[in-house]
Enzyme design. Structure first.
Site, PDB file in Angstrom:
ATOM      1  N   TYR A 135       0.841  -1.189   0.000  1.00 52.31           N
ATOM      2  CA  TYR A 135       0.000   0.000   0.000  1.00 52.31           C
ATOM      3  C   TYR A 135       0.876   1.239   0.000  1.00 52.31           C
ATOM      4  CZ  TYR A 135      -3.839   3.128   0.672  1.00 52.31           C
ATOM      5  OH  TYR A 135      -4.760   4.114   0.455  1.00 52.31           O
ATOM      6  N   GLN A 196     -10.812  -0.075   0.482  1.00 51.08           N
ATOM      7  CA  GLN A 196     -11.189  -0.906  -0.673  1.00 51.08           C
ATOM      8  C   GLN A 196      -9.964  -1.564  -1.302  1.00 51.08           C
ATOM      9  OE1 GLN A 196     -11.802   2.303  -0.230  1.00 51.08           O
ATOM     10  NE2 GLN A 196     -11.412   3.545  -2.054  1.00 51.08           N
ATOM     11  N   ASN A 219      -3.511   5.820   5.965  1.00 57.14           N
ATOM     12  CA  ASN A 219      -4.257   6.598   6.962  1.00 57.14           C
ATOM     13  C   ASN A 219      -5.055   5.660   7.871  1.00 57.14           C
ATOM     14  OD1 ASN A 219      -6.508   5.764   5.530  1.00 57.14           O
ATOM     15  ND2 ASN A 219      -6.779   7.714   4.474  1.00 57.14           N
ATOM     16  N   SER A 242       5.523   8.575  14.495  1.00 55.67           N
ATOM     17  CA  SER A 242       6.969   8.383  14.437  1.00 55.67           C
ATOM     18  C   SER A 242       7.644   9.065  15.634  1.00 55.67           C
ATOM     19  CB  SER A 242       7.467   8.991  13.126  1.00 55.67           C
ATOM     20  OG  SER A 242       8.737   8.513  12.816  1.00 55.67           O
ATOM     21  N   GLN A 264      11.898  14.774  12.837  1.00 54.53           N
ATOM     22  CA  GLN A 264      10.839  13.889  13.287  1.00 54.53           C
ATOM     23  C   GLN A 264       9.533  14.659  13.422  1.00 54.53           C
ATOM     24  OE1 GLN A 264       9.881  10.377  13.382  1.00 54.53           O
ATOM     25  NE2 GLN A 264      12.026  10.875  13.267  1.00 54.53           N
ATOM     26  N   HIS A 267       6.966  15.402  10.546  1.00 55.72           N
ATOM     27  CA  HIS A 267       6.091  14.366   9.959  1.00 55.72           C
ATOM     28  C   HIS A 267       4.631  14.664  10.243  1.00 55.72           C
ATOM     29  CE1 HIS A 267       8.614  11.458   8.017  1.00 55.72           C
ATOM     30  NE2 HIS A 267       9.446  11.425   9.037  1.00 55.72           N
ATOM     31  N   GLU A 332      11.663   4.241  18.351  1.00 57.99           N
ATOM     32  CA  GLU A 332      11.726   3.843  16.943  1.00 57.99           C
ATOM     33  C   GLU A 332      13.110   4.208  16.378  1.00 57.99           C
ATOM     34  OE1 GLU A 332       9.160   6.162  14.503  1.00 57.99           O
ATOM     35  OE2 GLU A 332       9.316   4.815  12.764  1.00 57.99           O
ATOM     36  N   HIS A 333      13.500   5.483  16.553  1.00 56.77           N
ATOM     37  CA  HIS A 333      14.816   5.952  16.101  1.00 56.77           C
ATOM     38  C   HIS A 333      15.628   6.384  17.315  1.00 56.77           C
ATOM     39  CE1 HIS A 333      11.959   7.109  12.783  1.00 56.77           C
ATOM     40  NE2 HIS A 333      12.875   6.520  12.041  1.00 56.77           N
ATOM     41  N   ASP A 366      16.547   7.435   6.931  1.00 58.82           N
ATOM     42  CA  ASP A 366      15.221   7.442   6.332  1.00 58.82           C
ATOM     43  C   ASP A 366      15.283   7.179   4.835  1.00 58.82           C
ATOM     44  OD1 ASP A 366      13.953   7.938   8.644  1.00 58.82           O
ATOM     45  OD2 ASP A 366      13.608  10.067   8.296  1.00 58.82           O
ATOM     46  N   GLU A 420      -0.944 -37.446  27.997  1.00 65.85           N
ATOM     47  CA  GLU A 420      -1.889 -36.370  27.698  1.00 65.85           C
ATOM     48  C   GLU A 420      -3.269 -36.925  27.331  1.00 65.85           C
ATOM     49  OE1 GLU A 420      -0.147 -33.748  24.759  1.00 65.85           O
ATOM     50  OE2 GLU A 420       1.354 -33.004  26.171  1.00 65.85           O
ATOM     51  N   HIS A 425      -2.785 -40.381  18.869  1.00 68.57           N
ATOM     52  CA  HIS A 425      -1.383 -39.979  18.704  1.00 68.57           C
ATOM     53  C   HIS A 425      -0.465 -41.148  19.087  1.00 68.57           C
ATOM     54  CE1 HIS A 425      -3.030 -35.894  18.617  1.00 68.57           C
ATOM     55  NE2 HIS A 425      -1.832 -35.412  18.331  1.00 68.57           N
TER      56      HIS A 425
END
Lengths: 435, 435
Positions: A135, A196, A219, A242, A264, A267, A332-333, A366, A420, A425
């Site tokens: 995506y 969709q 999004n 982020s 950062q 963003h 994250e960073h 990045d 068991e 088995h």
């Protein structure tokens, strides 16, 4: 222009732990209206296929075509984009792709097998996914680098078909995105977006083939749809805002650090930038740089909001305590803007990507350092990893018993299965035991 | 006793694809009442900690104690269980543990790092999770093998603290389960179960520490709770009913194959057993074996329901077509009961575990072959892997630019960042470019 007001914390305060928890808190609660709407879209796409895709594309992207095949862009269109974009952009994308490919090739996992003393063969077969869906957001935020970061690991893994979906509101697509798809070796592109597109990739339609895993940012509708189809297909992580954590010994140019925090913050308003240093005067200096540089930034409003709402300058006793705070945050960073980053590295337990030393701006990572920029957010680096080749491969265990081995281990299995209460088995194993 | 009526499909029929789709269809839709109840329990545990755990344990397990620390079992209790269980069980568990450990040690991933011509350092640091939580079902279905399969990979990965939770209805715990915990090296055990145990592990309480990932099987409440806390902590897969696909060339003893199918069917009514063979007479022979053996089985009722509702005998043209059908199904367990399993293996693209040749009963893999028995179900082997050491490790990217490298790559990053309209990124990179 008003200054950004930035929170100041100190690890020596008695309520530091709770202040830090408040700073990091991020509400990812599900929006029920979005949920309802996404479920409806997915159901329609699952049951009505192409027709539903056409209707939602007309409704949400104001793009009306006769059939879904009209929404497919062929390879010649991607090549055309590659030839249309400015030369310096093309060179930069190709250089970045080369480095990303080179790094990711080192992540590829190989099958292995061994034989024990009974002649029993054990192993692990590694195979690529058949088909991956990527995506790519469209419209204003077009991130060609994201196409490279998601598609290249899939191709390195050996995925035979990478299918990209990207919304084209009113038919508009970004040539940099298409050029990146050409460079990354994306196999098919459909200009479909939103929930969709996720539904089409998960369930397949008459025209869009079902994939095995869906990756890439989107999004709230896209993220919700991915969460919803998880299980039918694999998904990558659901990303939060982020974040960057900079640990600095106070000896880096404060303007550099301020700009790293901005990179950062620009963003979005929810992005989080945190600086940790044992040097209180340095924290003041960076704050001054922030307020000096802020008015010069193109995205000043976003940056100001992000810095005011979510940033923090944290004072610690020493770099050792800085590492403790960092492990708590699992950022994250993580920038280690210190004299001896190698020495700090061994104390770092959780982080998506670690940027070593004063010269390693996070922005380099990045785009073009090589490692992936899709990283675990919101503290999930405690248990998850950057997107990688391993996300597009899976393993099958291989077990091959000789008559010898089946005799010997069948006896063990029989005891355990009977323990068991699973007698089928046990008997299945016992059939292979010699008289 | 009535026979089991088993569906017969043929890959040569024109509607085979839709018949197969119907056979595999499995409704995993969410139960809204369970959902509500689980959300309530999680909320209570998150906000009220120990007190909520005590209340739910009293309510659901009819087990009343004064504090959560009374629910912790210390190591001496585990050792005592190990010394109490029958000697053959202990030997079998220890043998199984040894083989599981040996196999999983080969999955461990190492950190790596390299330097390019500019002196730029790139790499991947592999670290274990700090803490893992292991859910073990209690009550009637006690699976000691499951303790080994979940805990050993975590310990091999280097997880410092493995915390096991197991419900003890009315205070009853299974000594085999406790003995397995001792053998696997589980660090702490709490007799708490259900969604409240998942909540305690995810959020932590005054007494039960929060973990980074929760693994292990459980009922619908446990599975729903795991899905709900995903993101706060990592989780392993959400398992569907267990399945086996046997491909046989018609030359294995039909009783063996019937029992292999039963070993899956006896798990529960929803388990799925499928046999694929090019030999129609062999399919008849296995059906006869099924009906001959069924009355002799302890769990005959469960097996009959499972075989009637979900099993199938599928005729194919040849073994090549059998592989195509198998790839379509992407089974959890795949038995290649054929003369030359190696030759078939290269055509198999998706399967959780592959059992090679007539002697390799799936039951051997369930207990003691070495590979994990926690495997992807419901076709998810298309994109996921057996539980492994890699599930308890995560990676951090390492990026270290020299002044040289930052100069050269900063130029590339600057072009790309400006192409995306992210000027703070660009300026952060540009600061590191030499004049």
């Amino acid at each position: 222009m008003t200054d950004a007001t930035i929170k100041r914390l100190s690890a020596s305060e008695s309520d530091f732990n709770s202040s830090l928890a408040r700073l990091l808190a991020w509400d990812d609660s599900v929006d029920h209206q979005v949920n309802e709407s996404v479920r409806h879209i997915l159901h329609e796409v699952k049951t009505r296929g192409d027709q539903a895709v056409l209707e939602f594309t007309e409704k949400f992207d104001r793009l009306k075509v006769g059939s879904v095949s009209n929404l497919e862009m062929d390879q010649s269109r991607l090549q055309q984009a590659l030839e249309t974009i400015p030369r310096d952009q093309r060179v930069a994308l190709e250089k970045a792709a080369e480095r990303i490919r080179d790094y990711h090739e080192r992540q590829s996992q190989k099958s292995w097998q061994y034989e024990d003393e009974d002649g029993t063969v054990l192993g692990q077969k590694v195979t690529p996914l058949d088909r991956a869906g990527l995506y790519v957001p469209g419209g204003k935020a077009a991130y060609p680098s994201s196409v490279l970061m998601n598609a290249i690991p899939a191709k390195v893994a050996g995925v035979s078909e990478v299918i990209m979906v990207v919304p084209a509101p009113e038919g508009v697509v970004n040539d940099l995105v298409l050029a990146s798809a050409a460079i990354a070796g994306v196999d098919r592109v459909f200009t479909v977006g939103g929930a969709q597109a996720v539904g089409a990739l998960a369930y397949g339609t008459e025209t869009i083939p079902a994939v095995d895993k869906i990756v890439g940012p989107g999004n709230i509708f896209v993220a919700t749809a991915k969460r919803e189809v998880f299980g039918v297909v694999g998904i990558d992580m659901i990303a939060g805002p982020s974040e960057i954590l900079v640990i600095c010994d106070g000896k880096t140019n404060p303007d550099w650090i301020a700009m790293d925090l901005f990179s950062q913050a620009e963003h979005d308003e929810q992005a989080q930038s945190i600086l940790v240093s044992p040097d209180a005067e340095f924290l003041d200096a960076v704050e001054a740089s922030i307020n000096k540089l802020l008015p010069t930034m193109e995205r000043a409003d976003i940056i100001r909001t992000s810095m005011t709402d979510r940033a923090a300058l944290i004072q610690v006793a020493d770099l050792k305590e800085a590492a403790v705070v960092s492990n708590r945050i699992a950022p994250e960073h993580l920038e280690l803007s210190v004299e001896d980053p190698e020495a700090m590295l061994e104390h770092i337990r959780h982080a998506g990507a670690i940027f070593m030393g004063r010269y390693t701006a996070e922005a380099l990572g990045d785009y073009c350092a090589g490692p992936n920029h899709v990283l675990p957010t919101s503290g999930t680096a405690r248990f998850s990893s950057p997107l990688g080749v391993y996300d597009f491969q899976k393993r099958s265990s291989i077990i091959g018993f000789s008559a010898e081995g089946a005799d010997r281990m069948g006896r063990v299995a029989s005891v355990l299965a009977r323990g068991e209460g699973l007698t089928a088995h046990a008997r299945s194993a016992e059939y292979r035991i010699k008289e």
